[in-house]
Design a protein around this motif. Sequence first.
Motif, PDB file in Angstrom:
ATOM      1  N   ARG A  34      49.315  33.887   8.086  1.00 21.41           N
ATOM      2  CA  ARG A  34      49.951  32.859   8.926  1.00 21.41           C
ATOM      3  C   ARG A  34      50.258  31.661   8.035  1.00 21.41           C
ATOM      4  O   ARG A  34      49.456  30.742   7.923  1.00 21.41           O
ATOM      5  CB  ARG A  34      49.030  32.438  10.080  1.00 21.41           C
ATOM      6  CG  ARG A  34      48.787  33.516  11.124  1.00 21.41           C
ATOM      7  CD  ARG A  34      50.123  33.908  11.766  1.00 21.41           C
ATOM      8  NE  ARG A  34      50.028  35.030  12.651  1.00 21.41           N
ATOM      9  CZ  ARG A  34      49.972  34.923  13.980  1.00 21.41           C
ATOM     10  NH1 ARG A  34      49.957  33.754  14.556  1.00 21.41           N
ATOM     11  NH2 ARG A  34      49.923  36.019  14.725  1.00 21.41           N
TER      12      ARG A  34
ATOM     13  N   ILE B 269      55.980  29.159  20.347  1.00 18.30           N
ATOM     14  CA  ILE B 269      54.730  28.873  19.638  1.00 18.30           C
ATOM     15  C   ILE B 269      53.581  29.671  20.243  1.00 18.30           C
ATOM     16  O   ILE B 269      52.767  30.275  19.528  1.00 18.30           O
ATOM     17  CB  ILE B 269      54.419  27.359  19.677  1.00 18.30           C
ATOM     18  CG1 ILE B 269      55.438  26.585  18.829  1.00 18.30           C
ATOM     19  CG2 ILE B 269      53.003  27.072  19.184  1.00 18.30           C
ATOM     20  CD1 ILE B 269      55.341  25.079  18.976  1.00 18.30           C
ATOM     21  N   GLU B 270      53.528  29.691  21.575  1.00 17.84           N
ATOM     22  CA  GLU B 270      52.464  30.430  22.257  1.00 17.84           C
ATOM     23  C   GLU B 270      52.535  31.925  21.945  1.00 17.84           C
ATOM     24  O   GLU B 270      51.514  32.571  21.700  1.00 17.84           O
ATOM     25  CB  GLU B 270      52.566  30.195  23.764  1.00 17.84           C
ATOM     26  CG  GLU B 270      51.435  30.806  24.563  1.00 17.84           C
ATOM     27  CD  GLU B 270      51.532  30.498  26.048  1.00 17.84           C
ATOM     28  OE1 GLU B 270      50.836  31.167  26.821  1.00 17.84           O
ATOM     29  OE2 GLU B 270      52.301  29.600  26.431  1.00 17.84           O
TER      30      GLU B 270
ATOM     31  N   THR C 223      51.474  32.578  18.377  1.00 20.32           N
ATOM     32  CA  THR C 223      50.024  32.421  18.251  1.00 20.32           C
ATOM     33  C   THR C 223      49.308  33.697  18.682  1.00 20.32           C
ATOM     34  O   THR C 223      48.308  34.105  18.081  1.00 20.32           O
ATOM     35  CB  THR C 223      49.536  31.229  19.089  1.00 20.32           C
ATOM     36  OG1 THR C 223      50.214  30.041  18.657  1.00 20.32           O
ATOM     37  CG2 THR C 223      48.044  31.024  18.932  1.00 20.32           C
TER      38      THR C 223
ATOM     39  N   GLY D 226      51.137  24.586  15.136  1.00 21.06           N
ATOM     40  CA  GLY D 226      50.707  25.470  16.211  1.00 21.06           C
ATOM     41  C   GLY D 226      50.616  26.930  15.816  1.00 21.06           C
ATOM     42  O   GLY D 226      49.875  27.699  16.429  1.00 21.06           O
ATOM     43  N   VAL D 227      51.381  27.340  14.784  1.00 17.77           N
ATOM     44  CA  VAL D 227      51.473  28.762  14.450  1.00 17.77           C
ATOM     45  C   VAL D 227      50.703  29.115  13.182  1.00 17.77           C
ATOM     46  O   VAL D 227      50.050  30.163  13.114  1.00 17.77           O
ATOM     47  CB  VAL D 227      52.955  29.182  14.290  1.00 17.77           C
ATOM     48  CG1 VAL D 227      53.071  30.603  13.775  1.00 17.77           C
ATOM     49  CG2 VAL D 227      53.696  29.026  15.612  1.00 17.77           C
TER      50      VAL D 227
ATOM     51  N   ASP E 212      48.142  28.511   9.703  1.00 16.53           N
ATOM     52  CA  ASP E 212      46.885  27.898   9.293  1.00 16.53           C
ATOM     53  C   ASP E 212      46.851  27.606   7.793  1.00 16.53           C
ATOM     54  O   ASP E 212      45.823  27.217   7.250  1.00 16.53           O
ATOM     55  CB  ASP E 212      45.696  28.793   9.668  1.00 16.53           C
ATOM     56  CG  ASP E 212      45.884  30.240   9.224  1.00 16.53           C
ATOM     57  OD1 ASP E 212      46.619  30.465   8.238  1.00 16.53           O
ATOM     58  OD2 ASP E 212      45.312  31.133   9.858  1.00 16.53           O
TER      59      ASP E 212
END
Length: 729
Positions: A544, A674-675, A678, A696-697, A699
């Motif tokens: 990610r 985004i949700e 994720t 949001g997506v 890390d």
Amino acid sequence: FPRSFNTIHWAVSGKRPEEMDKIRECLHKAAPDVDELIIDYVCSMVEGNEEDVGALEEVIKPILTDSGFEGDEEKAETALSTFFSLLNTSDGDAKVEDEQVGPDANGDGGLLRAPITLESEFDDPAQPIMSISKQRPNIRKEDSSKEALKKREKRKAREEKKKTKEIEEVMQIRQEIVQRANENRPVKVHLKSGEDMSGSRDIKVANFTMSAGGKGLLENLSMQLVFGRRYGLIGRNGVGKSTLLRALAYGDIKVPSNITVFLIEQEVEGDDKSALECVLECDVERTELLEEEKRLKHDNSEAAGARLRHIYERLQEIDADSAESKAAAILSGLGIEPERQKLPSKSFSGGWRMRIALARALFVEPDYLFLDEPTNHLDLYATIWLENFLSRWPKSLIIVSHTREFLNSTVTDILHFKSKAVIQYRGNYDVFEATMMERMKQQEREREAVEARKKHIQSFIDRFRYNAKRASLAQSRIKMLKRMADIPPVDGEEGYTFEFPTPTRLPGASARIKFNDVTFAYKKGDEVKPIYGQLNFTVDAETRVTLVGPNGAGKSTLLNLISGKLQPTTGHIERDSRVKVAVFTQHFVDQMDIRLNPLEEMQRNFPNEKSPELRSHLGKMGLPAEMQLQTIATLSGGQKSRVAFAILTFQKPHILLLDEPSNHLDMQTVDGLIEALTGFEGGVVLVSHDERMICGVCDELWDCGNQVVKPFEGDFAVYKKKLRKELSL
């Protein structure tokens, strides 16, 4: 195996990319002055039907006559005759053997074995240039009687006629937009010495109704735009935000004669003028004074001397000496370095010419500047610079943007376009969101109170309606109930949902792509431009990451190396042939047939799939049933994005490579994306300027630059602080 989106098109339609190039080349030769959009449309109609000349002439002729040759039927006939002659005499007469469509001989779905990308490059010189034959899978049995065949042909003709009309209407609207944009050139206005600037510079809108394409967008709008305020215009895709900006910019809404307004609609025209000259030429008075100065310098007459003194005074008044440095600073902030500012504008791509157009608008400083998604063509560096520049804008702005952090930093007010109305809110986006939520709660409380009161009154009426002693009271309550106004339920902004399918499992292997001492360089003749050296990393289902770095660092090149579109100069990239990689690029719209609807576009790419499955998948991408049957040409940019996501994710990829996926999407759709990302169970490699999406997506940040890719130590807030320091902000 197919290596690109265009290859899927070939595998489905039986026509290779080289063939389409040949058709396009012949059409360009026959009709060199016809608009590119019309060329695209005609090519898509010719594809696979070259032998049916009569039917093609009947369909194409009115399109070329009306849209290509401005009503000249004779020119259209000549062009068509030339086109078919060129097509028949080209080396496209060679036949090729029928190609297998759908799953390969091993039954493992060959179309999905290689990365699927929404870019058009595909290079396979070994393939024949053209095939007249065309195979399509027979999905269902149909009545083959003459009567049934005639009905189907009539139905198809009606559908084609309807689509042709829709396309022509869209093209007509686009041509009008381009024409109005060309007439609305940016010109820097300098006040004359002692010129009176009294008078209000507010814009007052009264009872304005607006529609487009027969669809009502606004009803009786009344609002006031206060000079000096910076407005963010928000609303769902397709509600009419861009149309409202055009109405303000092009005079459909009357504005005071003492103010200047400007809307950026299109990129600057590519010519021999440098990027810097394109910006400076907007200061017409300065340009004319400098040209006159050159002419008069060699004139020794007394009149010439007097005029020169006046010119020098005026040049000093308008601060002409600082104009070039100001224009250069704006171009640099938007990512066009000083050495590139001297290059002719025709050497820049469309996205970079849009940056030049934005620089012109910022240089001109109109009283009201209208910006429609200004960050769509910018990288992270330029976005942060523009964010800072607009936060200090001395005049008025109206910005359409999908990026809440950008709006939070730049605007003082929000204009919320919803339900054919525009509601004004004071404050930035976060303040608007909190205020709107409180209003919705208050409205819901009021509605519940009214409903409870109505229920109580109705209970009294039911109890005493037939009681002689209380009949008069019951009647008064009935009248009271009729007078009570209904408060509608709260109409909140429903978010669009995306549902990305779970990637298929790979028994005995992991979905990974491993770089081993990879280097890459672009070669042009004897010139070699190294981009990367000694890359060693792995992308897998757990990855990610967001790729960050300045322009030219090679972020797009890295995506192409990961996808397999580019091959390393040296080194080795390990990848299991079963790993599916889906690539979303900023140029996805160019790869879709705009005369089809979303369902037909899905069927074109996945011909062996049943319609219910395709419809269901489109619905999961936020495309309701009625929108699935709209011609793609009539969809907004955000709606087209959802069609592209549907195509990408239907193959159940293991890794997503996303280049600016939030462009053209409204706030709620970005939140839904985004949700979905994720919750996606595969890997994600992202290039984006949207802070909310990055945080949001992903890390981890991978910093690209100086021919290396390395993890950035810190989160996005730390990286943004570093950029601001580099930009001296």
